[in-house]
Each structure stands twice: as C-alpha cells, then as structure tokens.
Scaffold this motif. Sequence first.
Motif, mmCIF file in Angstrom:
data_model
loop_
_atom_site.group_PDB
_atom_site.id
_atom_site.type_symbol
_atom_site.label_atom_id
_atom_site.label_comp_id
_atom_site.label_asym_id
_atom_site.label_seq_id
_atom_site.Cartn_x
_atom_site.Cartn_y
_atom_site.Cartn_z
ATOM 1 N N CYS A 267 0.847 -1.199 0.000
ATOM 2 C CA CYS A 267 0.000 0.000 0.000
ATOM 3 C C CYS A 267 0.876 1.241 0.000
ATOM 4 C CB CYS A 267 -0.915 -0.009 1.226
ATOM 5 S SG CYS A 267 -1.961 1.445 1.298
ATOM 6 N N ILE A 268 0.644 2.114 -0.969
ATOM 7 C CA ILE A 268 1.420 3.358 -1.016
ATOM 8 C C ILE A 268 0.618 4.512 -0.389
ATOM 9 C CG2 ILE A 268 2.829 2.691 -3.003
ATOM 10 C CD1 ILE A 268 0.863 4.377 -4.740
ATOM 11 N N ARG A 269 -0.461 4.184 0.268
ATOM 12 C CA ARG A 269 -1.300 5.147 0.997
ATOM 13 C C ARG A 269 -1.758 6.317 0.117
ATOM 14 N NH1 ARG A 269 -1.275 3.664 6.225
ATOM 15 N NH2 ARG A 269 0.430 2.303 6.848
ATOM 16 N N CYS A 270 -2.209 5.954 -1.091
ATOM 17 C CA CYS A 270 -2.675 7.015 -1.994
ATOM 18 C C CYS A 270 -4.098 7.462 -1.653
ATOM 19 C CB CYS A 270 -2.612 6.530 -3.439
ATOM 20 S SG CYS A 270 -3.775 5.183 -3.776
ATOM 21 N N GLY A 271 -4.836 6.607 -0.953
ATOM 22 C CA GLY A 271 -6.193 6.969 -0.528
ATOM 23 C C GLY A 271 -7.273 6.794 -1.572
ATOM 24 N N ARG A 272 -6.910 6.296 -2.772
ATOM 25 C CA ARG A 272 -7.921 6.189 -3.831
ATOM 26 C C ARG A 272 -9.040 5.223 -3.453
ATOM 27 N NH1 ARG A 272 -4.323 5.663 -9.299
ATOM 28 N NH2 ARG A 272 -2.862 7.308 -8.749
ATOM 29 N N CYS A 273 -8.673 4.133 -2.776
ATOM 30 C CA CYS A 273 -9.704 3.142 -2.423
ATOM 31 C C CYS A 273 -10.732 3.766 -1.463
ATOM 32 C CB CYS A 273 -9.073 1.885 -1.827
ATOM 33 S SG CYS A 273 -8.059 2.179 -0.376
ATOM 34 N N VAL A 274 -10.259 4.654 -0.603
ATOM 35 C CA VAL A 274 -11.165 5.294 0.369
ATOM 36 C C VAL A 274 -12.108 6.244 -0.362
ATOM 37 C CG1 VAL A 274 -11.263 6.663 2.488
ATOM 38 C CG2 VAL A 274 -9.330 5.128 2.090
ATOM 39 N N GLU A 275 -11.554 6.972 -1.337
ATOM 40 C CA GLU A 275 -12.377 7.932 -2.091
ATOM 41 C C GLU A 275 -13.530 7.259 -2.824
ATOM 42 O OE1 GLU A 275 -9.958 10.114 -4.881
ATOM 43 O OE2 GLU A 275 -8.669 10.787 -3.233
ATOM 44 N N VAL A 276 -13.299 6.061 -3.359
ATOM 45 C CA VAL A 276 -14.334 5.445 -4.200
ATOM 46 C C VAL A 276 -15.287 4.527 -3.434
ATOM 47 C CG1 VAL A 276 -12.916 5.550 -6.283
ATOM 48 C CG2 VAL A 276 -12.896 3.467 -4.887
ATOM 49 N N CYS A 277 -14.969 4.212 -2.181
ATOM 50 C CA CYS A 277 -15.835 3.257 -1.461
ATOM 51 C C CYS A 277 -17.221 3.862 -1.225
ATOM 52 C CB CYS A 277 -15.207 2.847 -0.129
ATOM 53 S SG CYS A 277 -16.305 1.703 0.761
ATOM 54 N N PRO A 278 -18.263 3.282 -1.807
ATOM 55 C CA PRO A 278 -19.603 3.862 -1.647
ATOM 56 C C PRO A 278 -20.178 3.664 -0.257
ATOM 57 C CG PRO A 278 -19.740 1.808 -2.864
ATOM 58 C CD PRO A 278 -18.291 2.067 -2.643
ATOM 59 N N MET A 279 -19.537 2.796 0.549
ATOM 60 C CA MET A 279 -20.048 2.516 1.879
ATOM 61 C C MET A 279 -19.279 3.262 2.960
ATOM 62 S SD MET A 279 -22.440 0.751 0.834
ATOM 63 C CE MET A 279 -23.199 0.472 2.405
ATOM 64 N N ASN A 280 -18.430 4.221 2.559
ATOM 65 C CA ASN A 280 -17.663 5.027 3.517
ATOM 66 C C ASN A 280 -16.724 4.185 4.379
ATOM 67 O OD1 ASN A 280 -18.149 7.650 3.026
ATOM 68 N ND2 ASN A 280 -19.860 7.846 4.472
ATOM 69 N N LEU A 281 -16.190 3.127 3.819
ATOM 70 C CA LEU A 281 -15.256 2.285 4.567
ATOM 71 C C LEU A 281 -13.819 2.682 4.222
ATOM 72 C CD1 LEU A 281 -17.108 -1.105 3.930
ATOM 73 C CD2 LEU A 281 -17.148 0.250 6.039
ATOM 74 N N VAL A 282 -12.871 2.051 4.927
ATOM 75 C CA VAL A 282 -11.455 2.299 4.635
ATOM 76 C C VAL A 282 -10.873 0.971 4.140
ATOM 77 C CG1 VAL A 282 -9.290 3.229 5.538
ATOM 78 C CG2 VAL A 282 -11.470 3.986 6.513
ATOM 79 N N PRO A 283 -11.031 0.694 2.846
ATOM 80 C CA PRO A 283 -10.677 -0.638 2.330
ATOM 81 C C PRO A 283 -9.254 -1.066 2.640
ATOM 82 C CG PRO A 283 -11.863 0.636 0.681
ATOM 83 C CD PRO A 283 -11.590 1.571 1.804
ATOM 84 N N THR A 284 -8.312 -0.133 2.571
ATOM 85 C CA THR A 284 -6.917 -0.534 2.813
ATOM 86 C C THR A 284 -6.725 -1.081 4.228
ATOM 87 O OG1 THR A 284 -4.633 0.189 2.744
ATOM 88 C CG2 THR A 284 -6.241 1.881 3.322
ATOM 89 N N TYR A 285 -7.374 -0.471 5.220
ATOM 90 C CA TYR A 285 -7.277 -0.991 6.599
ATOM 91 C C TYR A 285 -7.990 -2.337 6.711
ATOM 92 C CZ TYR A 285 -5.642 3.521 8.421
ATOM 93 O OH TYR A 285 -4.945 4.645 8.673
ATOM 94 N N LEU A 286 -9.172 -2.405 6.101
ATOM 95 C CA LEU A 286 -9.936 -3.661 6.180
ATOM 96 C C LEU A 286 -9.110 -4.816 5.610
ATOM 97 C CD1 LEU A 286 -13.515 -2.561 5.032
ATOM 98 C CD2 LEU A 286 -12.785 -3.170 7.329
ATOM 99 N N ALA A 287 -8.484 -4.562 4.455
ATOM 100 C CA ALA A 287 -7.691 -5.628 3.824
ATOM 101 C C ALA A 287 -6.505 -5.996 4.712
ATOM 102 C CB ALA A 287 -7.223 -5.171 2.451
ATOM 103 N N ALA A 288 -5.867 -4.972 5.282
ATOM 104 C CA ALA A 288 -4.694 -5.246 6.135
ATOM 105 C C ALA A 288 -5.103 -6.038 7.377
ATOM 106 C CB ALA A 288 -4.037 -3.928 6.528
ATOM 107 N N LEU B 249 -14.287 -1.917 12.382
ATOM 108 C CA LEU B 249 -14.262 -1.103 11.153
ATOM 109 C C LEU B 249 -15.452 -1.425 10.230
ATOM 110 C CD1 LEU B 249 -10.428 -1.412 10.423
ATOM 111 C CD2 LEU B 249 -11.619 0.685 11.066
ATOM 112 N N ASN B 250 -16.453 -2.127 10.764
ATOM 113 C CA ASN B 250 -17.711 -2.432 10.034
ATOM 114 C C ASN B 250 -17.490 -3.208 8.741
ATOM 115 O OD1 ASN B 250 -19.229 -1.065 11.979
ATOM 116 N ND2 ASN B 250 -18.912 0.891 10.930
ATOM 117 N N VAL B 251 -16.653 -4.222 8.807
ATOM 118 C CA VAL B 251 -16.349 -4.973 7.583
ATOM 119 C C VAL B 251 -17.611 -5.535 6.927
ATOM 120 C CG1 VAL B 251 -15.951 -7.217 8.709
ATOM 121 C CG2 VAL B 251 -14.764 -6.680 6.593
ATOM 122 N N ASN B 252 -18.631 -5.859 7.735
ATOM 123 C CA ASN B 252 -19.828 -6.459 7.147
ATOM 124 C C ASN B 252 -20.673 -5.462 6.360
ATOM 125 O OD1 ASN B 252 -19.471 -9.191 7.722
ATOM 126 N ND2 ASN B 252 -20.031 -8.856 9.862
#
Length: 470
Positions: free
Chosen positions: A376-397, A410-413
């Motif tokens: 992860c280069i911490r670009c934040g793009r995954c966070v910007e596009v998540c329609p559910m307001n999640l932080v995908p990079t943290y969830l994946a980690a 982090l409300n993975v469900n």
Amino acid sequence: MKSRAPRLSARARRIRGGVHPPEHKHLTADRPIRRIDAPEVVILPMRQHAGAPCTPRVKRGDVVAVGTVVGDTEAFVSAPIHSSVSGTVQNVAPHPHPAGGEVLSVFVENDGEYRIDPEVHPLPWEDMGPEEIRKAVRASGMVGLGGAAFPTHVKLAPPEKYPIDTVILNGAECEPFLTADYRIMLEYAEEVVEGLRIIMKAVGAPRGIVAVEDNKPLALRRMAEVARGRDVEVLSLRTRYPQGAEKVLIANLLGREVPSGGLPMHVGVVVNNVGTARALAHYFRTGMPLVERVVTVTGSVVREPANLMVPLGTPFRAALDACGGFTEPPAKLIMGGPMMGLAQYTMEVPVVKGTSGILALSQKETEFEIPLEPVCIRCGRCVEVCPMNLVPTYLAAMAHKEKMEDLERLNVNDCIECGCCAYVCPTKNPLVQLIKAGKAELARRKVLFERRAQEAANRGSGKEGGDGGQ
Ligand code: SF4
Ligand code: SF4
C-alpha cells in the motif's frame, strides 16, 4: 390507490464514491431476448438462493413436468426449485455449482414434450390479499434475479414494526457488459410495472419507483410510457457503478441512510430488481413458477453475444453454443459481470436463478499481476471510491493479519463487495478477496463462539450428559 403521474428527475441522482469502468454494453444492448431450447438433460442444484438449501423431493425414475417441484425445505429463508422441462429424473447427485464447490443436484432427462404440471394455473393477484400473495410468491420459487438470489417472499414479509412506504425497482444494471435488465425494460415494460404493483400490494406500500441509469434513455422512456396513469414513478440515476447496490440506491433516491448492519426495511423500503418484477408478473399471469431467466451471454471472445431466455439447469456450455461458441479460447469465464461476478473453472455448471450473465474474457483482458504480498502506497484512492464510507486498505490489512476485532470495529460487514477499491488500486492489491476472506473468517468464528456458548449454557443447565438429564 391514488394515481400519481410518472416523473423523470430533472437532475440525475449522484452516487457517493463509485467508479465508471468501460461499459461494454454495446455488445448486446441491441440484441432482443432470444429463447433457446432446453438441453437433453437439465441440472437443477438444490441451492440456488440465499438461505437454506432445498432437499430433493424427487428420486431417480420419477416423471416430472414443467413446473413440478423437485426440491423444497421447511426453512423460511429458502425457495422451492421446479423442473424447467418435462421428463424423467435421471439422477440425484452432486455437481459443480457456479457459486463454487459441488451441490446436490437433480438431473432431469428432457422428453421434449414440455408437458405442464397440473398445479400450474393463473393467479388473480388483484383479488388476493397480501398474505395470499406472499404464499403464492413462496410457491413460485422466486428469488432476486439481479444476482443476489435472496428469496422474494422473505422481502415481502417485513415485521409489522417496520412499515414499508416505498418499493424501489432496481433498473440501474450498473455492472459493465450486462444488458439483460435493459432488454427486459424495453421488451416487458408492462410486466415490470405489473410486478411492481404486486409487490406494493404485498407490502402495503403507497409509493413505487422504477430507477434507471441515464445511460439507458430508451428504457427510461419506455418505462415512463407504461407507468403513465398508474401509481408508479420512473426516476433517472446518474450512470456510476455501483449505483444499483441497495443501500446506495436508497440513499440516492430517498436520502435515507440504511444503518450499519441494517436492511432496507429498517428505513421503510423494499428493493427488487426489474427482472424479478417481470418474472413475478409472468408467474401471476400464467401460474408458471420460476423455471427460466434472461441471461446476457457476452465478452470479447463470444462469437455472437446475445440476451437469451434460458431454461434453468442449462449448462453454461449450451448457452455459449447458442451464441456460436468462441472466436478464441477464453482465458476467464465469469458468472455475472466483471466487477462482482464469480470466476468459473468449468463450462458444465448450470444456469441457476442468480445467473444474470455469462462473461468470457480474452487472455489480453485478464493479464495483470497480483502481488504476493499486498503493498500500500497510501494514496487513498480506495477510500475515495468506497460507496459505503469504509477504509478498504485498513480492512484488507486487518483481514490479512486476521485481526477480527479490528475488522468488526471497522464495520467490515457493511462492505458490499462491489470491487471499486480493487479497481482503482494502483498497486493491484487484491482488496476484495482479502475483505471477503476476512468476512468469512469472522462469520465462522462467530458461529463457533455461539455454538460453544450454547454448549456451555446447556452444561450449566444440565441439559446434556451425566445425571443432569433426569
Ligand atoms: S470496501 Fe467493499 S464496499 Fe468499499 S469499495 Fe471495497 S468492495 Fe466496495
Ligand atoms: S488504493 Fe491501494 S495503494 Fe492506494 S491506499 Fe488503497 S490499498 Fe493503498
């Protein structure tokens, strides 16, 4: 019910986050739905829906007709399965399933006569009460045909404490390549609106909306024509993936936020797919349960991409043959669209109730490297596009490290597995696979924990073992 004029929104409704991948819908958008013959043998898996699988109700040698129940269960969250041909049960055995693994399936040898089961007869829904409609819907085996395959009768039976004021029909069809819903709206608009009115009656909702993305102007116009003079609105949505996700749709159309872990009924809404509504109307008009569905067969290596009306239980291979086969061997075969679809390892899997599309991709289209270790280069793009307001990079980690408490916190469900995060990730992290695996592991541990707690409670109350059972 008060009549409301159909309305197209002045400004197409926006989506929070999301992406706009290439649509590829031109391959099949102009192809009218074509009915194909059933194969010599149909394969009917006993799991074609969310919830409890069915148990076979027939055995080898039994004679069945089109519409005969071949599988059912007493469980509420389930739906019966019916034969799509007339003929003889050839076998009951496990068979590869498009959702993975092998599933107990009923094989029916098609006698080519298409005799109809004597139980099949039209149902006058306008004279039926909500409870009668719900019972009939359960008997029809109807499930959500958008892909999720949730039993429809369950959606139509919300608890009294959650009154429903709005039914939304999802005509967004935001997945690239798929055009089955688009063709249904063009060719079966009357039935779509009738299906919506049946659902509104079943749940007692005064408001009905058909929501269509603005990249389908012909469907918007056709739906508006048919809705005119009826108690149904037609609204336009801005084209953006995943506009068709239930929670996204509700937020964009009604400004209501489904709470974390909640369902549409918690905010007074029921969402169904336009294909489900059409199939429901067809069922009440004819009495024929769900034995066929519209499938988009498409992709760059399919010789003649098409929208087909396919008898359930038809192997993917037969549907692909009906489209002229391949121009070159496919590198990847997917059930559904490229964003949320499921990769297949064999073409012998059957079309099931949740098969909205069969997509075959070339080597070139599937060539990209997935890193062995996520970077992860911490670009934040995954966070910007998540329609559910999640932080995908943290969830994946957290999923990768099996930190279950953090995943839950982090409300993975709430993740709808739309794939937007993975689509934009510049380092090609397999975010969705990691998140899916994390959700599955969390569910597994919860079941284990509950079972152990129950066992401990049973021991405490002396329900099992020793002298306590006296
Ligand atoms: S975290 Fe889930 S909901 Fe968010 S973008 Fe990724 S797949 Fe979609
Ligand atoms: S998009 Fe990829 S690289 Fe960027 S923050 Fe998310 S996981 Fe990291």
